[in-house]
Design an enzyme around this catalytic site. Structure first.
Site, PDB file in Angstrom:
ATOM      1  CD  GLU A 163      64.838 -63.455 -24.494  1.00 40.98           C
ATOM      2  OE1 GLU A 163      64.422 -63.914 -25.557  1.00 40.98           O
ATOM      3  OE2 GLU A 163      64.716 -64.058 -23.420  1.00 40.98           O
ATOM      4  N   GLY A 190      59.630 -68.471 -17.139  1.00 40.90           N
ATOM      5  CA  GLY A 190      60.299 -69.746 -17.426  1.00 40.90           C
ATOM      6  C   GLY A 190      59.574 -70.910 -16.795  1.00 40.90           C
ATOM      7  N   GLY A 234      66.789 -69.589 -18.358  1.00 38.21           N
ATOM      8  CA  GLY A 234      67.748 -70.706 -18.400  1.00 38.21           C
ATOM      9  C   GLY A 234      67.128 -71.926 -19.059  1.00 38.21           C
ATOM     10  CE  LYS A 263      59.947 -63.318 -19.774  1.00 42.40           C
ATOM     11  NZ  LYS A 263      61.245 -63.286 -19.107  1.00 42.40           N
ATOM     12  N   GLY A 320      73.135 -68.120 -20.255  1.00 41.33           N
ATOM     13  CA  GLY A 320      71.929 -68.490 -21.006  1.00 41.33           C
ATOM     14  C   GLY A 320      70.662 -67.824 -20.499  1.00 41.33           C
ATOM     15  CB  THR A 375      68.900 -71.208 -24.406  1.00 39.52           C
ATOM     16  OG1 THR A 375      70.005 -70.403 -24.808  1.00 39.52           O
ATOM     17  CG2 THR A 375      69.038 -71.527 -22.929  1.00 39.52           C
ATOM     18  CB  VAL A 376      64.041 -72.816 -24.779  1.00 41.73           C
ATOM     19  CG1 VAL A 376      62.855 -73.549 -24.175  1.00 41.73           C
ATOM     20  CG2 VAL A 376      64.256 -71.493 -24.061  1.00 41.73           C
ATOM     21  CE  LYS A 418      60.886 -64.232 -24.019  1.00 42.01           C
ATOM     22  NZ  LYS A 418      61.787 -65.118 -23.338  1.00 42.01           N
ATOM     23  CG  ASP A 459      62.148 -61.006 -21.629  1.00 40.97           C
ATOM     24  OD1 ASP A 459      62.006 -61.893 -22.477  1.00 40.97           O
ATOM     25  OD2 ASP A 459      62.097 -61.221 -20.406  1.00 40.97           O
TER      26      ASP A 459
HETATM   27  N1  HSE Z   1      65.846 -63.367 -21.151  1.00 44.86           N
HETATM   28  C1  HSE Z   1      64.815 -63.821 -20.297  1.00 44.86           C
HETATM   29  C2  HSE Z   1      65.165 -63.408 -18.873  1.00 44.86           C
HETATM   30  C3  HSE Z   1      64.672 -65.313 -20.403  1.00 44.86           C
HETATM   31  O1  HSE Z   1      66.287 -62.964 -18.637  1.00 44.86           O
HETATM   32  O2  HSE Z   1      64.321 -63.492 -18.009  1.00 44.86           O
HETATM   33  C4  HSE Z   1      63.314 -65.813 -20.155  1.00 44.86           C
HETATM   34  O3  HSE Z   1      62.320 -65.154 -20.831  1.00 44.86           O
END
Ligand code: HSE
Length: 429
Positions: free
Chosen positions: A191, A135, A303, A206, A188, A15-16, A106, A202
């Site tokens: 993960e 993001g 995204g 962060k 998108g 995606t990224v 991350k 996740d």
């Molecule tokens: N899967 C992560 C989220 C994407 O939903 O925030 C960005 O780290």
């Protein structure tokens, strides 16, 4: 300022990575720092997979480590993901070869940030990871650069777009958890392994990174207490709302004289609070400094487009050739986390029970809480059509977590309680 051409190697075209290559193809003159950027090579799991951009003119590498070491690459962008394996090997190889690294990873930074920072600083090259947190919303720069003249006391907010989207859609549309998660994957946000999102990991990666930047500590993912949204039921979302709260997955890091506390939990937030108002896939964050007071930022945290924008901003930073320590302080001087003793921390809580509708149940629950010294703040019993028993919900005044946990365990053992009690924090924000 230099006008050199920066040849970028991009590892990972998910995606990224797709977002970054699309952005760079749409902005061929992207040169925010006066130089030029060109993608010289790429690496991904599959070369033949259909993609919305053309990679035929780029050098292809099956092995991201070889891409990181290539003489045709001046700046290595790691978008593979995962805390270990090829992502870590490739980042290490690039840093050892004296190349700047930009990553959105991350897990890698939260779990191996200090050792990678040491490699980057020994080589005298930047290691940047703006896209790893929120993001496209600049949380990392905010804490690492803008707040460097202050002492951060606490950080708390919503750091996972997928969980926020799921909780919002469950509340607004009465939709089932699995149905909304599938939509987040299609959009998108999620993960590759969505348990990273819904399990809270996740967000934990962060907040671990932000805590390290804010408190000059080596990132210590193991010190983060993690609970996801996978146990949050529609019933709790509705009951919390009746009490004037919205359930959000809150990540927080607090510093006190006793140490540092880093956590991720589904928490109740008053409906009028800005964090309760941040819906859908939005991320939102409060940062509190000794001198600045509270700062609030909110924006897209997931995204392709927003995350690629953050990677592009880091590429621009590399081009300026400015250097600062990866975590505000040289890697050799980073302190270890000193976690606070959780048994001594106080919490206000939401407790939801599903009980048989029979005499004496409420009396037994309140007696157990009273014996433990837990003071009830509000109480609600509300029959719900599709529930198996009768839900009872109460909120408590501040109480020691350990005392509350013991009382809840006793309540759970009562014969009239037909499902494990559901306990959530009321956010201290
Ligand atoms: N899967 C992560 C989220 C994407 O939903 O925030 C960005 O780290």
């Amino acid at each position: 300022m230099s006008t050199r051409n920066w040849r970028v190697g991009v590892a990972g075209l998910g995606t990224v990575g797709a977002g970054l290559l699309t952005f760079l193809s749409e902005r061929p003159g992207f040169a925010p720092a006066g130089g030029l950027v060109s993608v010289s090579g790429v690496s991904a799991r599959s070369r033949s997979r259909p993609r919305p951009f053309d990679i035929s003119g780029l050098a292809w590498f099956d092995d991201p480590v070889a891409l990181a070491q290539s003489d045709e690459v001046d700046l290595f962008v790691e978008l593979i993901g995962g805390s270990d394996g090829p992502a870590k090997a490739a980042v290490e190889a690039a840093l050892k070869a004296g190349k700047p690294v930009v990553t959105a990873n991350k897990a890698l930074i939260a779990e191996h940030g200090a050792e990678l920072a040491a490699l980057a600083e020994a080589a005298g090259v930047p290691l940047l990871f703006e896209a790893a947190v929120m993001g496209g919303t600049p949380a990392v720069k905010m804490v690492r650069e803008a707040m460097v003249g202050d002492d951060v006391r606490s950080i708390s907010g919503i750091l996972n777009g997928t969980c926020n989207f799921i909780l919002t859609e469950m509340e607004q549309g009465g939709r089932a958890f699995e149905d909304v998660l599938a939509e987040a994957q299609r959009l998108g946000y999620a993960e590759a392994d969505p348990t990273m999102d819904v399990g809270g990991f996740d967000a934990a990666h962060k907040i671990t990174i932000l805590a390290a930047l804010a408190f000059n500590c080596a990132p210590d993912f193991a010190a983060c207490e993690v609970e996801g949204v996978d146990q949050v039921e529609l019933l709790d979302i509705r009951m919390a709302k009746d009490l004037g709260y919205r359930i959000k997955l809150i990540a927080s890091a607090d510093r006190s004289d006793e140490g540092v506390s880093v956590r991720v939990h589904p928490s109740l937030v008053p409906l009028a609070h800005p964090l309760a108002q941040a819906g859908g896939a939005l991320n939102a964050l409060f940062i509190e400094g000794e001198r600045l007071g509270r700062i609030f930022i909110q924006g897209a945290g997931a995204g392709a487009g927003p995350t690629a924008a953050a990677v592009a901003a880091d590429i621009a930073d590399v081009m300026t050739q400015a250097m600062r320590p990866v975590f505000q302080r040289p890697a050799t001087e980073l302190a270890a986390f000193t976690p606070v003793d959780r048994s001594r921390s106080l919490v206000r809580a939401y407790l939801r029970l599903l009980v048989k509708d029979e005499p004496g149940v409420i009396a037994a629950v309140s007696e157990t809480l009273a014996e433990a010294g837990v003071s009830i703040e509000s109480f609600l019993q509300k029959p719900v059509e599709d529930a198996e028993g009768v839900p009872i919900v109460l909120t408590t005044h501040a109480v020691s977590e350990a005392v509350l946990a013991q009382a809840v365990e006793r309540i759970g053992g009562h014969p009239a309680v037909i499902q494990a009690p559901r306990l959530m924090r009321i956010a201290r924000i």
